[in-house]
Design a protein around this motif. Structure first.
Motif, short mmCIF file in Angstrom:
data_model
loop_
_atom_site.label_atom_id
_atom_site.label_comp_id
_atom_site.label_asym_id
_atom_site.label_seq_id
_atom_site.Cartn_x
_atom_site.Cartn_y
_atom_site.Cartn_z
N ALA A 72 -13.98 5.04 20.48
CA ALA A 72 -12.66 5.65 20.71
C ALA A 72 -12.73 6.74 21.78
N ARG A 73 -13.76 7.57 21.73
CA ARG A 73 -13.87 8.67 22.71
C ARG A 73 -14.15 8.13 24.11
N LEU A 74 -14.95 7.07 24.19
CA LEU A 74 -15.23 6.49 25.50
C LEU A 74 -14.00 5.80 26.08
N GLU A 75 -13.25 5.12 25.23
CA GLU A 75 -12.02 4.49 25.72
C GLU A 75 -11.03 5.53 26.22
N ALA A 76 -11.08 6.73 25.63
CA ALA A 76 -10.20 7.82 26.08
C ALA A 76 -10.83 8.61 27.23
N GLN A 77 -12.04 8.21 27.65
CA GLN A 77 -12.81 8.90 28.68
C GLN A 77 -13.02 10.38 28.33
N ASP A 78 -13.20 10.64 27.06
CA ASP A 78 -13.59 11.97 26.58
C ASP A 78 -15.11 12.01 26.62
#
Length: 363
Positions: free
Chosen positions: A188-194
């Motif tokens: 989820a964080r990678l998909e949000a580029q967090d």
């Protein structure tokens, strides 16, 4: 008396074992689950990777009971010349029958001293009938849940390879759920580029102690989980970040400095953009010429391979440097400095060794 030659073997010895692939054997579930991993180098560029999973009886009064109740299975894999992962043994059953040892005596096998069988003492020693010339496993300690493993493996008659000392870990019943939860958060964080939070989650999985408030103290990730972490980073960054990106650079640095691990680590640091470029405005007497967590570039403008990072979170370093009120610590500053400098030279080779067997070398 049997005499053995202990030395690396060539490709033909490894290929000979391909005729001994065992059918999957379901391990018994008699108690606490155990996972052990180690590896042995045959010659430069050829490594056998061993992974043992299964159960040991809980509450056994004697080591002999513990061994007799084991339901352990062994998988052995290696990479061929094309960089493709090959399986030599898959879920081969391990047996503690002494008759499987050469001459019926495990003491004749060339284990290192801490793993060598002792007279009049129960030992966690195993062999697999699936191996053509013999494959032998020693677990230590013998009086409690094993924490280390060593393997002696005959790839042809009379010539053995001995693995390095590997790690064993008892599986916490909720561990799979906790790891899966972290992997979902990472996705989820990678998909949000967090990138910052994704980096923290990745370090939580690969080195829990390097992050504040980890969900578990230690975890021995499966090959599939390591590959999942790499693939998530690779996809989210269009191939710019990830474990395999870092591994390729590490292999180049290691080839350039085959006898100087420190130089290889420094080369990796420089290529991945982990070196401090300009002096800090304020000197804190703890930091080094390695970037700290707060100084990383959490964006796609970072150098290729910049993420995920391999250091220790600022909060963990500060907790070491500044003990709680009323606690005296004469070496806390030194310990904190070690986390921001010396640790890199120990941890980076270990990290690369951890992921290298399970990431395709051709990619």
């Amino acid at each position: 008396m049997y005499r053995f030659t202990l030395k690396p073997l060539g490709w033909m010895g490894a290929i000979a074992l391909l005729t001994a692939i065992a059918p999957p054997v379901a391990a018994q579930n008699n108690g606490s689950r155990l996972t052990c991993q180690t590896r042995a180098t045959l010659n430069p560029g050829v490594t056998l990777n061993y992974r043992i999973t299964g159960s040991l009886l809980e509450g056994a009064a004697q080591p002999q009971e513990l061994a007799a109740a084991a339901g352990l299975a062994l998988t052995v894999q290696w990479y061929d010349r094309n960089g493709q992962l090959q399986t030599l043994l898959r879920n081969a059953v391990l047996n503690n029958d002494p008759q499987l040892a050469p001459g019926g005596d495990y003491r004749q096998l060339p284990f290192e001293a801490p793993f060598r069988p002792q007279r009049h003492r129960g030992d966690l020693l195993y062999a697999t009938p699936a191996s053509v010339h013999g494959l032998y496993v020693s677990l230590r300690p013998t009086n409690e849940q094993p924490q280390q493993i060593q393997i002696v493996h005959a790839l042809r008659s009379g010539e053995y390879v001995r693995s390095r000392v590997g790690t064993c870990q008892s599986e916490v019943p909720e561990m799979d759920r906790l790891v899966d939860e972290q992997l979902r958060r990472l996705q989820a964080r990678l998909e949000a580029q967090d990138w910052a939070e994704a980096d923290l989650i990745t370090r939580r999985l690969l080195a829990p102690g390097s992050t504040p408030n980890p969900p578990f103290n230690t975890v021995l990730l499966s090959p599939e989980q390591i590959r999942t972490i790499d693939q998530l980073w690779h996809r989210a960054s269009n191939g710019r970040f990830g474990l395999s990106v870092q591994l390729r650079v590490w292999q180049q640095m290691r080839a350039a400095h085959p006898r100087n691990s420190e130089a290889a680590v420094n080369g990796l640091r420089d290529r991945l953009g982990w070196q401090l470029k300009t002096p800090r405005a304020e000197e804190d007497f703890i930091s080094s010429d390695w970037l700290n967590e707060s100084e990383l570039t959490y964006s796609l403008t970072a150098p290729v391979g910049h993420l995920p990072w391999v250091g220790v979170s600022d909060a963990v370093v500060q907790a070491v440097a500044v003990p709680p009120p009323g606690v005296h610590c004469g070496v806390c500053t030194v310990d904190a400095m070690q986390l921001r400098y010396d640790r890199f030279y120990q941890y980076i080779p270990q990290r690369m060794e951890q992921v290298e067997p399970w990431l395709l070398r051709g990619n």
